[in-house]
Design a protein around this motif. Structure first.
Motif, PDB file in Angstrom:
ATOM      1  N   GLU A   1       0.843  -1.190   0.000  1.00 39.71           N
ATOM      2  CA  GLU A   1       0.000   0.000   0.000  1.00 39.71           C
ATOM      3  C   GLU A   1       0.881   1.243   0.000  1.00 39.71           C
ATOM      4  O   GLU A   1       1.812   1.359   0.804  1.00 39.71           O
ATOM      5  CB  GLU A   1      -0.911   0.027   1.229  1.00 39.71           C
ATOM      6  CG  GLU A   1      -2.011  -1.001   1.170  1.00 39.71           C
ATOM      7  CD  GLU A   1      -2.940  -0.953   2.374  1.00 39.71           C
ATOM      8  OE1 GLU A   1      -4.044  -1.518   2.257  1.00 39.71           O
ATOM      9  OE2 GLU A   1      -2.581  -0.373   3.427  1.00 39.71           O
ATOM     10  N   MET A   2       0.556   2.163  -0.915  1.00 38.65           N
ATOM     11  CA  MET A   2       1.248   3.448  -1.030  1.00 38.65           C
ATOM     12  C   MET A   2       0.171   4.525  -1.128  1.00 38.65           C
ATOM     13  O   MET A   2      -1.008   4.232  -1.330  1.00 38.65           O
ATOM     14  CB  MET A   2       2.125   3.472  -2.292  1.00 38.65           C
ATOM     15  CG  MET A   2       3.215   2.409  -2.357  1.00 38.65           C
ATOM     16  SD  MET A   2       4.516   2.590  -1.128  1.00 38.65           S
ATOM     17  CE  MET A   2       5.363   4.068  -1.705  1.00 38.65           C
ATOM     18  N   ASN A   3       0.583   5.790  -1.007  1.00 34.84           N
ATOM     19  CA  ASN A   3      -0.369   6.881  -1.200  1.00 34.84           C
ATOM     20  C   ASN A   3      -1.036   6.734  -2.564  1.00 34.84           C
ATOM     21  O   ASN A   3      -0.409   6.276  -3.529  1.00 34.84           O
ATOM     22  CB  ASN A   3       0.344   8.237  -1.105  1.00 34.84           C
ATOM     23  CG  ASN A   3       0.692   8.603   0.320  1.00 34.84           C
ATOM     24  OD1 ASN A   3      -0.186   8.714   1.171  1.00 34.84           O
ATOM     25  ND2 ASN A   3       1.970   8.789   0.591  1.00 34.84           N
ATOM     26  N   ALA A   4      -2.304   7.135  -2.648  1.00 35.82           N
ATOM     27  CA  ALA A   4      -3.071   7.019  -3.894  1.00 35.82           C
ATOM     28  C   ALA A   4      -2.314   7.664  -5.051  1.00 35.82           C
ATOM     29  O   ALA A   4      -1.804   8.769  -4.927  1.00 35.82           O
ATOM     30  CB  ALA A   4      -4.438   7.660  -3.729  1.00 35.82           C
ATOM     31  N   GLY A   5      -2.247   6.943  -6.155  1.00 35.70           N
ATOM     32  CA  GLY A   5      -1.609   7.447  -7.360  1.00 35.70           C
ATOM     33  C   GLY A   5      -0.103   7.275  -7.424  1.00 35.70           C
ATOM     34  O   GLY A   5       0.506   7.588  -8.442  1.00 35.70           O
ATOM     35  N   TRP A   6       0.507   6.762  -6.361  1.00 39.15           N
ATOM     36  CA  TRP A   6       1.965   6.623  -6.334  1.00 39.15           C
ATOM     37  C   TRP A   6       2.458   5.763  -7.492  1.00 39.15           C
ATOM     38  O   TRP A   6       3.399   6.129  -8.201  1.00 39.15           O
ATOM     39  CB  TRP A   6       2.425   6.036  -4.989  1.00 39.15           C
ATOM     40  CG  TRP A   6       3.910   6.059  -4.809  1.00 39.15           C
ATOM     41  CD1 TRP A   6       4.638   7.051  -4.227  1.00 39.15           C
ATOM     42  CD2 TRP A   6       4.853   5.048  -5.206  1.00 39.15           C
ATOM     43  NE1 TRP A   6       5.982   6.723  -4.240  1.00 39.15           N
ATOM     44  CE2 TRP A   6       6.134   5.499  -4.842  1.00 39.15           C
ATOM     45  CE3 TRP A   6       4.736   3.823  -5.832  1.00 39.15           C
ATOM     46  CZ2 TRP A   6       7.287   4.760  -5.083  1.00 39.15           C
ATOM     47  CZ3 TRP A   6       5.883   3.087  -6.082  1.00 39.15           C
ATOM     48  CH2 TRP A   6       7.137   3.557  -5.711  1.00 39.15           C
ATOM     49  N   PHE A   7       1.855   4.616  -7.693  1.00 40.34           N
ATOM     50  CA  PHE A   7       2.303   3.700  -8.752  1.00 40.34           C
ATOM     51  C   PHE A   7       2.086   4.330 -10.136  1.00 40.34           C
ATOM     52  O   PHE A   7       2.998   4.358 -10.961  1.00 40.34           O
ATOM     53  CB  PHE A   7       1.559   2.360  -8.656  1.00 40.34           C
ATOM     54  CG  PHE A   7       1.817   1.617  -7.379  1.00 40.34           C
ATOM     55  CD1 PHE A   7       2.987   0.901  -7.177  1.00 40.34           C
ATOM     56  CD2 PHE A   7       0.875   1.624  -6.349  1.00 40.34           C
ATOM     57  CE1 PHE A   7       3.229   0.222  -5.993  1.00 40.34           C
ATOM     58  CE2 PHE A   7       1.103   0.946  -5.158  1.00 40.34           C
ATOM     59  CZ  PHE A   7       2.275   0.247  -4.981  1.00 40.34           C
ATOM     60  N   ALA A   8       0.884   4.848 -10.382  1.00 38.38           N
ATOM     61  CA  ALA A   8       0.545   5.418 -11.692  1.00 38.38           C
ATOM     62  C   ALA A   8       1.450   6.594 -12.037  1.00 38.38           C
ATOM     63  O   ALA A   8       1.916   6.709 -13.183  1.00 38.38           O
ATOM     64  CB  ALA A   8      -0.915   5.853 -11.713  1.00 38.38           C
ATOM     65  N   SER A   9       1.738   7.459 -11.064  1.00 40.21           N
ATOM     66  CA  SER A   9       2.557   8.642 -11.344  1.00 40.21           C
ATOM     67  C   SER A   9       4.005   8.280 -11.673  1.00 40.21           C
ATOM     68  O   SER A   9       4.736   9.110 -12.218  1.00 40.21           O
ATOM     69  CB  SER A   9       2.503   9.622 -10.173  1.00 40.21           C
ATOM     70  OG  SER A   9       3.174   9.099  -9.048  1.00 40.21           O
ATOM     71  N   ARG A  10       4.403   7.070 -11.365  1.00 43.64           N
ATOM     72  CA  ARG A  10       5.770   6.623 -11.648  1.00 43.64           C
ATOM     73  C   ARG A  10       5.824   5.587 -12.775  1.00 43.64           C
ATOM     74  O   ARG A  10       6.857   4.993 -13.033  1.00 43.64           O
ATOM     75  CB  ARG A  10       6.397   6.055 -10.372  1.00 43.64           C
ATOM     76  CG  ARG A  10       6.704   7.159  -9.374  1.00 43.64           C
ATOM     77  CD  ARG A  10       6.797   6.661  -7.956  1.00 43.64           C
ATOM     78  NE  ARG A  10       7.129   7.753  -7.044  1.00 43.64           N
ATOM     79  CZ  ARG A  10       6.243   8.643  -6.578  1.00 43.64           C
ATOM     80  NH1 ARG A  10       4.972   8.566  -6.931  1.00 43.64           N
ATOM     81  NH2 ARG A  10       6.618   9.611  -5.756  1.00 43.64           N
ATOM     82  N   GLY A  11       4.697   5.363 -13.429  1.00 46.02           N
ATOM     83  CA  GLY A  11       4.652   4.418 -14.541  1.00 46.02           C
ATOM     84  C   GLY A  11       4.825   2.970 -14.120  1.00 46.02           C
ATOM     85  O   GLY A  11       5.267   2.134 -14.901  1.00 46.02           O
TER      86      GLY A  11
END
Length: 138
Positions: free
Chosen positions: A111-121
């Motif tokens: 679990e990471m802050n929302a959008g963490w994965f998407a914002s880093r591709g």
């Protein structure tokens, strides 16, 4: 209620930090590898640093699900197989009881802050480094 809050604070304070990596990104993850730590998760936290997260180590591979009861911050969860390969990522809204489940049998969830994965591709198929060093779930 005060005793319950003290218990939550004590459980949080005892969680070790582990270093994980995804792509070129370093992650400081609190280790939730016991039943108690997995049940409490990130409940009642008001904020989390951007590079910080929580890695859940399950006792066995299964189609595990997560929810956001008593969780105040929006999160994204990446479900991973035993090699750390991301199976799927789900965005989760605070204080909901919707189930967010692994697309296939998972051994870990990050679990990471929302959008963490998407914002880093970072998406399905990415391997999270460091899970091979994590202790077994209990």
């Amino acid at each position: 209620m005060a005793a319950f809050c003290a218990c939550l604070s004590a459980a949080r304070a005892e969680l070790p930090l582990v270093e994980l990596g995804a792509g070129m990104h370093r992650i400081e993850a609190e280790l939730a590898h016991t039943d108690q730590a997995r049940q409490i998760g990130l409940m009642n936290r008001k904020a989390m640093p951007q590079q910080r997260g929580m890695v859940f180590v399950f006792t066995q591979e299964a189609r595990h699900c997560m929810w956001m009861k008593n969780t105040l911050i929006p999160l994204s969860v990446a479900f991973m197989d035993r090699e750390g390969r991301i199976l799927n990522i789900a965005d989760m809204k605070p204080q909901t009881e919707d189930s967010h489940c692994a697309a296939a049998p998972a051994r870990f969830a990050l679990e990471m802050n929302a959008g963490w994965f998407a914002s880093r591709g970072i998406g399905a198929g990415t391997v999270v480094r460091g899970v091979e060093r994590l202790p077994a779930g209990r």
